[in-house]
Write a protein that holds these residues in place. Structure first.
Motif, mmCIF file in Angstrom:
data_model
loop_
_atom_site.group_PDB
_atom_site.id
_atom_site.type_symbol
_atom_site.label_atom_id
_atom_site.label_comp_id
_atom_site.label_asym_id
_atom_site.label_seq_id
_atom_site.Cartn_x
_atom_site.Cartn_y
_atom_site.Cartn_z
ATOM 1 N N UNK A 17 64.662 23.439 13.812
ATOM 2 C CA UNK A 17 64.265 24.948 13.714
ATOM 3 C C UNK A 17 65.265 25.762 12.801
ATOM 4 N N UNK A 18 66.335 25.010 12.129
ATOM 5 C CA UNK A 18 67.344 25.770 11.503
ATOM 6 C C UNK A 18 68.415 26.576 12.396
ATOM 7 N N UNK A 19 69.426 27.233 11.587
ATOM 8 C CA UNK A 19 70.512 27.860 12.256
ATOM 9 C C UNK A 19 69.923 29.136 12.734
ATOM 10 N N UNK A 20 70.716 29.510 13.862
ATOM 11 C CA UNK A 20 70.212 30.849 14.432
ATOM 12 C C UNK A 20 71.185 31.933 13.887
ATOM 13 N N UNK A 21 71.079 33.056 14.175
ATOM 14 C CA UNK A 21 71.988 34.101 13.538
ATOM 15 C C UNK A 21 73.403 34.134 14.111
ATOM 16 N N UNK A 22 73.602 33.428 15.319
ATOM 17 C CA UNK A 22 75.052 33.374 15.592
ATOM 18 C C UNK A 22 75.713 32.091 15.363
ATOM 19 N N UNK A 23 75.146 31.140 14.724
ATOM 20 C CA UNK A 23 75.622 29.711 14.453
ATOM 21 C C UNK A 23 76.926 29.787 13.296
ATOM 22 N N UNK A 24 77.575 28.899 13.298
ATOM 23 C CA UNK A 24 78.598 28.797 12.283
ATOM 24 C C UNK A 24 78.646 27.589 11.672
ATOM 25 N N UNK A 25 77.435 27.224 10.650
ATOM 26 C CA UNK A 25 77.339 25.697 10.012
ATOM 27 C C UNK A 25 78.587 25.206 9.395
ATOM 28 N N UNK A 26 79.519 25.851 8.814
ATOM 29 C CA UNK A 26 80.570 25.697 8.222
ATOM 30 C C UNK A 26 81.604 24.754 9.223
ATOM 31 N N UNK A 27 81.604 25.077 10.643
ATOM 32 C CA UNK A 27 82.167 24.380 11.813
ATOM 33 C C UNK A 27 81.566 23.414 12.238
#
Length: 224
Positions: A4-14
């Motif tokens: 479902x993709x990233x949430x608004x609280x996610x840190x995909x860079x980490x």
């Protein structure tokens, strides 16, 4: 995408990406380091018998045994450094081409607002990220380095698992390292200062490995 993709609280860079095969390899390497350190410890105690003061010898032996125990207890992560930050297009595209295997794990942590300072500082801590702050600024907020610190071997563990060497030089570019939320500053121990008559190459590798593992677990919120 299936999640479902990233949430608004996610840190995909980490993002933490682990692979079972890498975990097994890492465990073997850590066990080998523990064995190497144990052999070096026994050899040094035997070689330096009668040279080192009794208290010093006991301290070295205790420190070595504690390190060996920590290595054996530290979990193998099997981390593969990936790039799931869409803003870093080249790494993102390379990661998207990665073929997944059974046992792979992807952990996307919450957005962090901290810089972790670990190792030989007066007060290891998680500090509030402040834009424009340098490595020296965060070291100062942690009370500065201890006498045991290896000031020439400081490094930064990025939230994505990559590592940067901190060049502490008047002519270097240390001050130009831009820290990001979720990064960890590691100040290693000066092994030769602790034991000037014994240089254990294994000890440096062990300390580095433990610090990187701890920094990774702290970034994803496994430890505080």
């Amino acid at each position: 995408l299936r999640a479902g993709g990233f949430t608004q609280w996610a840190a995909p860079q980490n993002t933490l990406f682990t692979r079972a095969a890498l975990k097994e390899q890492e465990r073997r390497e850590m066990d080998a380091m523990a064995d190497e350190l144990e052999k070096g410890l026994l050899f040094s105690i035997k070689t330096d018998a009668g040279i080192l003061e009794k208290d010093t010898g006991t301290t070295i032996a205790t420190m070595g045994q504690n390190l060996i125990a920590k290595v054996k207890q530290t979990p193998a992560l099997g981390r593969l450094v990936v790039g799931l930050n869409p803003e870093d297009e080249s790494r993102y595209q390379a990661t998207m081409q990665l073929e997944l295997r059974d046992g792979d794990s992807i952990i996307v942590p919450k957005r962090s607002n901290e810089i972790v300072v670990m190792g030989e500082v007066s007060r290891p801590a998680s500090l509030l990220y402040q834009s424009g702050f340098s490595v020296d600024d965060y070291l100062s907020q942690s009370g500065g380095m201890t006498k045991r610190a290896d000031k020439n071997s400081i490094y930064i563990v990025r939230g994505d698992g990559s590592i940067l060497k901190y060049e502490n030089s008047f002519f270097g570019s240390a001050s130009n390292i831009m820290l990001n939320p979720g990064d960890a500053i590691i100040v290693p121990m000066d092994v030769e200062r602790v034991s000037p008559l014994v240089t254990w190459t294994a000890m440096t590798k062990v300390l580095s490995n433990l610090a990187i593992t701890a920094a990774t677990l702290q970034t994803i919120g496994v430890i505080n």
